[in-house]
Design an enzyme around this catalytic site. Structure first.
Site, PDB file in Angstrom:
ATOM      1  N   LYS A 157    -110.378  20.582  16.023  1.00 31.13           N
ATOM      2  CA  LYS A 157    -109.214  21.082  16.853  1.00 31.13           C
ATOM      3  C   LYS A 157    -109.513  22.378  17.208  1.00 31.13           C
ATOM      4  O   LYS A 157    -110.403  23.161  16.499  1.00 31.13           O
ATOM      5  CB  LYS A 157    -107.951  20.836  16.285  1.00 31.13           C
ATOM      6  CG  LYS A 157    -107.635  19.137  16.467  1.00 31.13           C
ATOM      7  CD  LYS A 157    -106.206  18.986  17.232  1.00 31.13           C
ATOM      8  CE  LYS A 157    -106.143  17.656  17.410  1.00 31.13           C
ATOM      9  NZ  LYS A 157    -104.941  17.127  16.800  1.00 31.13           N
ATOM     10  N   ARG A 175    -106.268  11.538  10.483  1.00 27.46           N
ATOM     11  CA  ARG A 175    -106.862  10.938  12.007  1.00 27.46           C
ATOM     12  C   ARG A 175    -108.325  11.776  12.107  1.00 27.46           C
ATOM     13  O   ARG A 175    -108.216  13.186  12.365  1.00 27.46           O
ATOM     14  CB  ARG A 175    -105.998  11.134  13.146  1.00 27.46           C
ATOM     15  CG  ARG A 175    -106.320  10.728  14.579  1.00 27.46           C
ATOM     16  CD  ARG A 175    -105.571  10.918  15.584  1.00 27.46           C
ATOM     17  NE  ARG A 175    -105.812  10.412  16.793  1.00 27.46           N
ATOM     18  CZ  ARG A 175    -106.748  10.858  17.584  1.00 27.46           C
ATOM     19  NH1 ARG A 175    -106.964  12.176  17.152  1.00 27.46           N
ATOM     20  NH2 ARG A 175    -107.061  10.462  18.738  1.00 27.46           N
TER      21      ARG A 175
HETATM   22  N1  HH2 Z   1    -104.511  14.494  18.405  1.00 28.32           N
HETATM   23  C1  HH2 Z   1    -105.312  13.944  19.427  1.00 28.32           C
HETATM   24  C2  HH2 Z   1    -104.666  12.679  19.771  1.00 28.32           C
HETATM   25  N2  HH2 Z   1    -103.740  11.920  19.477  1.00 28.32           N
HETATM   26  N3  HH2 Z   1    -102.353  11.353  17.618  1.00 28.32           N
HETATM   27  C3  HH2 Z   1    -101.957  11.766  16.512  1.00 28.32           C
HETATM   28  N4  HH2 Z   1    -101.250  10.967  15.930  1.00 28.32           N
HETATM   29  N5  HH2 Z   1    -102.351  13.016  16.063  1.00 28.32           N
HETATM   30  C4  HH2 Z   1    -102.796  13.826  16.709  1.00 28.32           C
HETATM   31  O1  HH2 Z   1    -103.353  14.915  15.956  1.00 28.32           O
HETATM   32  C5  HH2 Z   1    -103.825  13.367  17.647  1.00 28.32           C
HETATM   33  C6  HH2 Z   1    -103.424  12.407  18.228  1.00 28.32           C
HETATM   34  C7  HH2 Z   1    -106.046  14.835  20.062  1.00 28.32           C
HETATM   35  O2  HH2 Z   1    -107.528  14.417  19.492  1.00 28.32           O
HETATM   36  P1  HH2 Z   1    -108.714  15.095  20.250  1.00 28.32           P
HETATM   37  O3  HH2 Z   1    -109.848  15.232  19.112  1.00 28.32           O
HETATM   38  O4  HH2 Z   1    -108.544  16.468  20.730  1.00 28.32           O
HETATM   39  O5  HH2 Z   1    -108.935  13.878  21.373  1.00 28.32           O
HETATM   40  P2  HH2 Z   1    -109.291  12.668  21.186  1.00 28.32           P
HETATM   41  O6  HH2 Z   1    -108.422  11.798  20.754  1.00 28.32           O
HETATM   42  O7  HH2 Z   1    -109.774  12.404  22.558  1.00 28.32           O
HETATM   43  O8  HH2 Z   1    -110.590  12.736  20.199  1.00 28.32           O
END
Ligand code: HH2
Length: 283
Positions: free
Chosen positions: A222, A256
């Site tokens: 992030k 995650r």
């Molecule tokens: N962060 C992203 C998406 N979904 N869900 C939960 N529960 N918690 C999070 O912190 C979260 C999430 C954003 O993740 P990112 O890595 O920016 O994008 P991507 O999901 O496309 O990998």
């Protein structure tokens, strides 16, 4: 934590690793779509090999400024991946990362086990879909939409306000018929939070255990890591692992992450240190 997700019982303090699978196609042509679905299937299989405990499949980017994706398009991206994974006997629970009821319903019908909603149930139909399927739900804290969330990052005490707003999400879940014991809470690192606020939430994430539900945190790659270190998004693994260690030491059960093998190693070492300091049973 003690929560059944699909066929698997998640029992104990973890850490449990949720591997991120992106089902966002590069091309709108059918060929691109099939290739994208196959690539997502391959990625899920690889994350399982790396030691993931479950996978999180998303068809809509939630990055700040990302354009919204219509429900039928999101369904076309996600459902074939769930179907293919289930058809080949994929052994792990599958989470669907969506904030739309129609997408959640379609993915659950295709064999998904958990709904991961970054809006903490703003669409009441998502709550109904999960309740009907008796599927557990991740309630994440955020404010606004990807287009306006940066301007909503205004808090007195960020941790107290995140806790209060997660309690409101629990109430929305209850109103939809989702029992509290089928919920997981997530403070939403980077969602309507500046880098400084995200760091403060990580520093005090253990306080959220008072809400009485298992915690999930998604620090992976992030922008707070970029802000602190200058590292570009493709080079944020070490920073991600530092956040993973802090989460495990603070009692967070689920992480995650994109890089499951590395995060699992860091999380298991952190968990051993956590348990040596306060052996299970003494807590
Ligand atoms: N962060 C992203 C998406 N979904 N869900 C939960 N529960 N918690 C999070 O912190 C979260 C999430 C954003 O993740 P990112 O890595 O920016 O994008 P991507 O999901 O496309 O990998």
């Amino acid at each position: 934590m003690r929560l059944k997700i699909g066929a698997r019982l998640f029992d104990g303090p973890g850490p449990f690793l949720m591997g991120v699978v992106n089902a966002t196609p590069d091309s709108f042509s059918d060929g691109g779509r099939f290739l994208a679905a196959d690539a997502a299937v391959e990625r899920a299989l690889r994350l399982a090999d790396e030691g993931a405990d479950l996978v999180d499949l998303g068809g809509e980017s939630t990055r700040p400024g990302a354009p919204p994706v219509p429900a039928d398009e999101e369904i076309r991206r996600v459902v074939p991946v769930v179907e293919r994974l289930r058809a080949r006997g994929f052994p792990l629970p599958i989470s669907v990362d969506t904030s739309k009821g129609a997408v959640a319903r379609a993915a659950l019908a295709a064999g998904a086990d958990l709904v991961n909603d970054v809006t903490g149930i703003r669409d009441p139909d998502l709550g109904r879909a999960a309740a009907e399927a008796r599927a557990p739900v991740v309630l994440m804290h955020g404010r606004g939409t990807p287009a306006d969330m940066a301007s909503r990052a205004v808090y007195g005490d960020v941790v107290a306000e995140v806790a209060a707003e997660l309690s409101e999400a629990l109430a929305r879940a209850a109103a939809a018929g989702i029992p509290a014991d089928a919920t997981i809470l997530d403070p939403g690192i980077g969602f309507a939070k500046t880098a400084e606020q995200s760091v403060l939430v990580l520093a005090r994430v253990g306080e959220l255990r008072r809400l009485g539900r298992p915690l999930l945190v998604g620090p992976s790659r992030k922008s707070f890591i970029g802000k602190l270190t200058g590292a570009p998004v493709e080079d944020r693994l070490a920073g991600t692992l530092a956040a993973v260690v802090q989460c495990v030491l603070a009692g967070v059960e689920l992480l995650r992450v994109h890089d499951v093998a590395a995060a699992r190693q860091a999380a298991l070492v952190a968990a051993a240190i956590r348990d040596a300091a306060a052996p299970p049973g003494s807590r």
